[in-house]
Design a protein around this motif. Structure first.
Motif, mmCIF file in Angstrom:
data_model
loop_
_atom_site.group_PDB
_atom_site.id
_atom_site.type_symbol
_atom_site.label_atom_id
_atom_site.label_comp_id
_atom_site.label_asym_id
_atom_site.label_seq_id
_atom_site.Cartn_x
_atom_site.Cartn_y
_atom_site.Cartn_z
ATOM 1 N N UNK A 83 14.649 4.235 -4.452
ATOM 2 C CA UNK A 83 14.578 3.818 -3.050
ATOM 3 C C UNK A 83 13.355 2.944 -2.811
ATOM 4 N N UNK A 84 12.229 3.320 -3.407
ATOM 5 C CA UNK A 84 11.017 2.530 -3.236
ATOM 6 C C UNK A 84 11.137 1.165 -3.908
ATOM 7 N N UNK A 177 9.072 3.984 3.266
ATOM 8 C CA UNK A 177 9.156 4.230 1.826
ATOM 9 C C UNK A 177 7.969 5.063 1.354
ATOM 10 N N UNK A 178 6.777 4.824 1.945
ATOM 11 C CA UNK A 178 5.598 5.599 1.574
ATOM 12 C C UNK A 178 5.782 7.072 1.938
ATOM 13 N N UNK A 179 6.342 7.332 3.120
ATOM 14 C CA UNK A 179 6.587 8.718 3.525
ATOM 15 C C UNK A 179 7.609 9.396 2.626
ATOM 16 N N UNK A 180 8.634 8.639 2.229
ATOM 17 C CA UNK A 180 9.636 9.183 1.307
ATOM 18 C C UNK A 180 8.985 9.525 -0.035
ATOM 19 N N UNK A 181 8.104 8.627 -0.502
ATOM 20 C CA UNK A 181 7.405 8.880 -1.761
ATOM 21 C C UNK A 181 6.545 10.120 -1.700
ATOM 22 N N UNK A 218 1.135 7.700 -2.326
ATOM 23 C CA UNK A 218 2.152 7.214 -1.389
ATOM 24 C C UNK A 218 1.590 7.151 0.030
ATOM 25 N N UNK A 219 0.772 8.147 0.392
ATOM 26 C CA UNK A 219 0.129 8.096 1.709
ATOM 27 C C UNK A 219 -0.850 6.933 1.798
ATOM 28 N N UNK A 220 -1.477 6.613 0.650
ATOM 29 C CA UNK A 220 -2.380 5.457 0.640
ATOM 30 C C UNK A 220 -1.608 4.171 0.930
ATOM 31 N N UNK A 221 -0.383 4.086 0.434
ATOM 32 C CA UNK A 221 0.462 2.926 0.737
ATOM 33 C C UNK A 221 0.689 2.829 2.243
#
Length: 362
Positions: A83-84, A177-181, A218-221
């Protein structure tokens, strides 16, 4: 009088709680482990055995649980990375690219671990007399190298974007996408670490720590997407560099854990617990050299106990049986122990190990 006792392969007898045991040997009357009334009742009412077959079944069940954790993790992280990757193509976010590559690498680490768990199920042979549990440690090394490679790629992509900046498109999609990661990695991390601790797999725990760091990257993204939304074009590649730093931190922790396992390190608390259990066994006068090592996610032990020098061979054997029995109950993940009985020294008696002294000196 020296007595060596090791029933993982050669004895294979169950421990009952009466005066006899499965091989016809007279058991010592004082069953010293466990001691308390409540513990005795639980010990009697809970089905347990130390037969070789039962140990093998337990080891196979541990490997099966590890395999299930790996396949579930592979499915979750694979879906997350896919997905990402679609979002990376649409947006051009280098921070999300680093996170995606790291997630994909984390998913792929399930493959060497899966091979290790399968190999670990194989029985010992005359060449591999301890079995194939060490394959798990080799898989841990592969995982460490994979983490290092993903960190190098993330750094390369981030530095390239710093040198040649490009705007990030579709920032809300990048944020989603970051939250999904984060969600996918945190779930996988919890699952891997929990199962790894329950079955005693350092490699699986290292893989779980790897996934947890991926979640924070992912949160850093997400932070990078917020910075880009505010017009700070360098936010995305700078977050990519921050992700690289986070990868290096988890690399350090994973490498340390795997290094300790390869070097036969064990938690000193396990050694203390084993010594305490041995000293409570009736007939054990003292505890000599005690060694423990991990073979994959299973522990083995070798120990010398001091017994009465006038004890018969049969009595020394019974004490060794009780000593191993106590160890198997006291030390989690222990599947086999080699117990050596030494006679207590008497004044003027020569050292019973004097013929080995020159080997020890060498």
């Amino acid at each position: 009088m020296n007595d060596r006792h090791h029933h993982d392969h050669s004895h294979g007898h169950a421990h009952g709680h009466d005066s006899g045991n499965g091989n016809g040997h007279t058991r010592p009357r004082g069953h010293s482990h466990p001691r308390g009334l409540a513990s005795r009742l639980r010990h009697l009412l809970t089905p347990h055995s130390h037969e070789t077959a039962d140990k093998l079944d337990s080891a196979l069940e541990s490997s099966a649980r590890g395999m299930r954790a790996l396949w579930v993790s592979l499915a979750v992280l694979g879906t997350t990375a896919l997905a990402q990757a679609v979002v990376v193509v649409l947006t051009g976010s280098v921070a999300l690219l680093g996170d995606t590559v790291h997630n994909a690498a984390d998913a792929l680490t399930a493959l060497p671990l899966g091979v290790a768990f399968v190999l670990g199920r194989r029985a010992a042979t005359r060449r591999f007399t301890y079995g194939y549990g060490r394959a798990e440690d080799l898989a841990g090394i592969v995982i460490v190298l994979t983490i290092a490679a993903s960190g190098a790629f993330a750094a390369w992509a981030a530095v390239g974007r710093l040198l040649d900046p490009h705007p990030v498109r579709h920032l809300p999609v990048v944020a989603a996408a970051a939250l999904i990661g984060f969600a996918g990695n945190e779930w996988v991390a919890r699952h891997r670490i929990r199962v790894g601790r329950e079955i005693g797999s350092a490699a699986l725990i290292a893989d779980g720590l790897h996934a947890r760091t991926d979640g924070f990257t992912s949160l850093a993204v997400l932070v990078g997407a917020g910075g880009a939304a505010l017009g700070w074009q360098l936010a995305d590649p700078l977050v990519g560099l921050a992700i690289t730093a986070a990868i290096l931190l988890v690399l350090r922790d994973a490498a340390r854990e795997v290094f300790r396992r390869v070097m036969d390190a064990v938690d000193p608390e396990l050694v203390d617990r084993a010594e305490r259990a041995l000293r409570e066994v009736e007939g054990v006068c003292d505890v000599g050299e005690l060694r423990m090592r991990w073979m994959g996610h299973r522990l083995r032990a070798e120990v010398a106990v001091v017994v009465d020098g006038d004890a018969t061979v049969r009595r020394a054997h019974d004490i060794a049986v009780e000593a191993e029995h106590a160890l198997l109950h006291a030390v989690p993940k222990l599947t086999a122990a080699l117990v050596h009985a030494d006679p207590a020294p008497t004044p003027g008696e020569p050292d019973p190990h004097r013929t080995l002294a020159h080997h020890a000196a060498a």
